[in-house]
Design an enzyme around this catalytic site. Sequence first.
Site, PDB file in Angstrom:
ATOM      1  N   LYS A   1       0.848  -1.203   0.000  1.00  9.83           N
ATOM      2  CA  LYS A   1       0.000   0.000   0.000  1.00  9.83           C
ATOM      3  C   LYS A   1       0.884   1.253   0.000  1.00  9.83           C
ATOM      4  O   LYS A   1       0.646   2.196  -0.761  1.00  9.83           O
ATOM      5  CB  LYS A   1      -0.933  -0.008   1.229  1.00  9.83           C
ATOM      6  CG  LYS A   1      -2.044  -1.058   1.118  1.00  9.83           C
ATOM      7  CD  LYS A   1      -2.822  -1.264   2.412  1.00  9.83           C
ATOM      8  CE  LYS A   1      -3.816  -2.416   2.236  1.00  9.83           C
ATOM      9  NZ  LYS A   1      -4.564  -2.766   3.459  1.00  9.83           N
TER      10      LYS A   1
ATOM     11  N   GLN B   1      -4.311  -1.273   9.762  1.00  8.70           N
ATOM     12  CA  GLN B   1      -4.415  -2.630   9.211  1.00  8.70           C
ATOM     13  C   GLN B   1      -5.035  -3.579  10.237  1.00  8.70           C
ATOM     14  O   GLN B   1      -4.653  -3.589  11.412  1.00  8.70           O
ATOM     15  CB  GLN B   1      -3.021  -3.118   8.781  1.00  8.70           C
ATOM     16  CG  GLN B   1      -3.004  -4.455   8.062  1.00  8.70           C
ATOM     17  CD  GLN B   1      -3.643  -4.432   6.674  1.00  8.70           C
ATOM     18  OE1 GLN B   1      -3.806  -3.379   6.066  1.00  8.70           O
ATOM     19  NE2 GLN B   1      -4.031  -5.592   6.188  1.00  8.70           N
TER      20      GLN B   1
ATOM     21  N   ASP C   1     -10.692   3.264   4.528  1.00  7.18           N
ATOM     22  CA  ASP C   1     -11.133   1.860   4.518  1.00  7.18           C
ATOM     23  C   ASP C   1     -12.658   1.753   4.492  1.00  7.18           C
ATOM     24  O   ASP C   1     -13.197   0.685   4.200  1.00  7.18           O
ATOM     25  CB  ASP C   1     -10.661   1.161   5.805  1.00  7.18           C
ATOM     26  CG  ASP C   1      -9.412   0.337   5.607  1.00  7.18           C
ATOM     27  OD1 ASP C   1      -9.233  -0.217   4.507  1.00  7.18           O
ATOM     28  OD2 ASP C   1      -8.630   0.224   6.566  1.00  7.18           O
TER      29      ASP C   1
END
Length: 298
Positions: free
Chosen positions: A54, A98, A121
Amino acid sequence: MSATIISGTEIAQAIRHETQARIDALKTQHNFVPGLATVLVGDDPASHAYVGMKNKTAKEMGIYSRQITLGADTPEEELLGIVAGLNADPQIHGILVQLPLPKQIDEGKILLAIDPAKDVDGFHPINVGKLATGETEVLAPCTPAGVIEMLLRTGNDPAGKHCVVVGRSNIVGRPMASLLLRKGRGGNATVTVCHSRTRDLGAVTRLADILIVAIGIPEFIRGDMIRPGAVVIDVGVNRVDDPTREKGYRLVGDVAFEEAKEVASAITPVPGGVGPMTITMLMSNTVDAAVRLAGIRE
Ligand code: GUN
């Protein structure tokens, strides 16, 4: 008959070019650089690999990128403090923590602490709620948003079709159903969600015009669970032992690909299917969040 292969690698590349053009224009026309912060807690090798990719992609595209890596024993309070700092940081427009997090940290509490406007997200309950109530101007979770793009860009608009989603996770299954149900681009589908407790799952999956599988069990969907001519999207990425490979394993999806491709009209491979879409959609969400936060009209 053998199915058409839907290449996530190619579609991701096309979207990446579109996002790159937006980033370049923001720089030249507004002297503005979107910023993404990723937070990784603990030492799960797969999470390290994902977060590394990412950041690498963000840097390559000219997004300001900051990775914060913390030990597995990081207290919840410390992580909450870091999130608060990122919320207040004007250089940062997107925050990604994460998952999964170590067990001493309450995942729900962390997601709730992220500024919803920076929640690239789409996991904050405000964004989940907006998506579930049909809002279109919302940061949507990257993997299911990527699936919608794959369908649209291969001429498989979900509108009016029966889409069966296998799996009910917060990361894929539930937001997938919300996106498909929404009025507007990529939505207007008839949606059925099934899961590990669904009785006679094959009878349900065989009803699907579009079958989207995210259950996390290697090769769970067999050929006889697919309606002939259906479009099959395999979100699963599972490592299975394979001593013939150098690494000792290979990647397989949640769909038995060799059987499925003889029944489906189109199917995504693993790897090279949904996987590459997730990071590309994260970059797109980061630019969306940045532009909204800065009040820029593109
Ligand atoms: N873990 C697995 N997939 C994801 C994702 O899309 N976002 C975050 N934050 N964690 C994940």
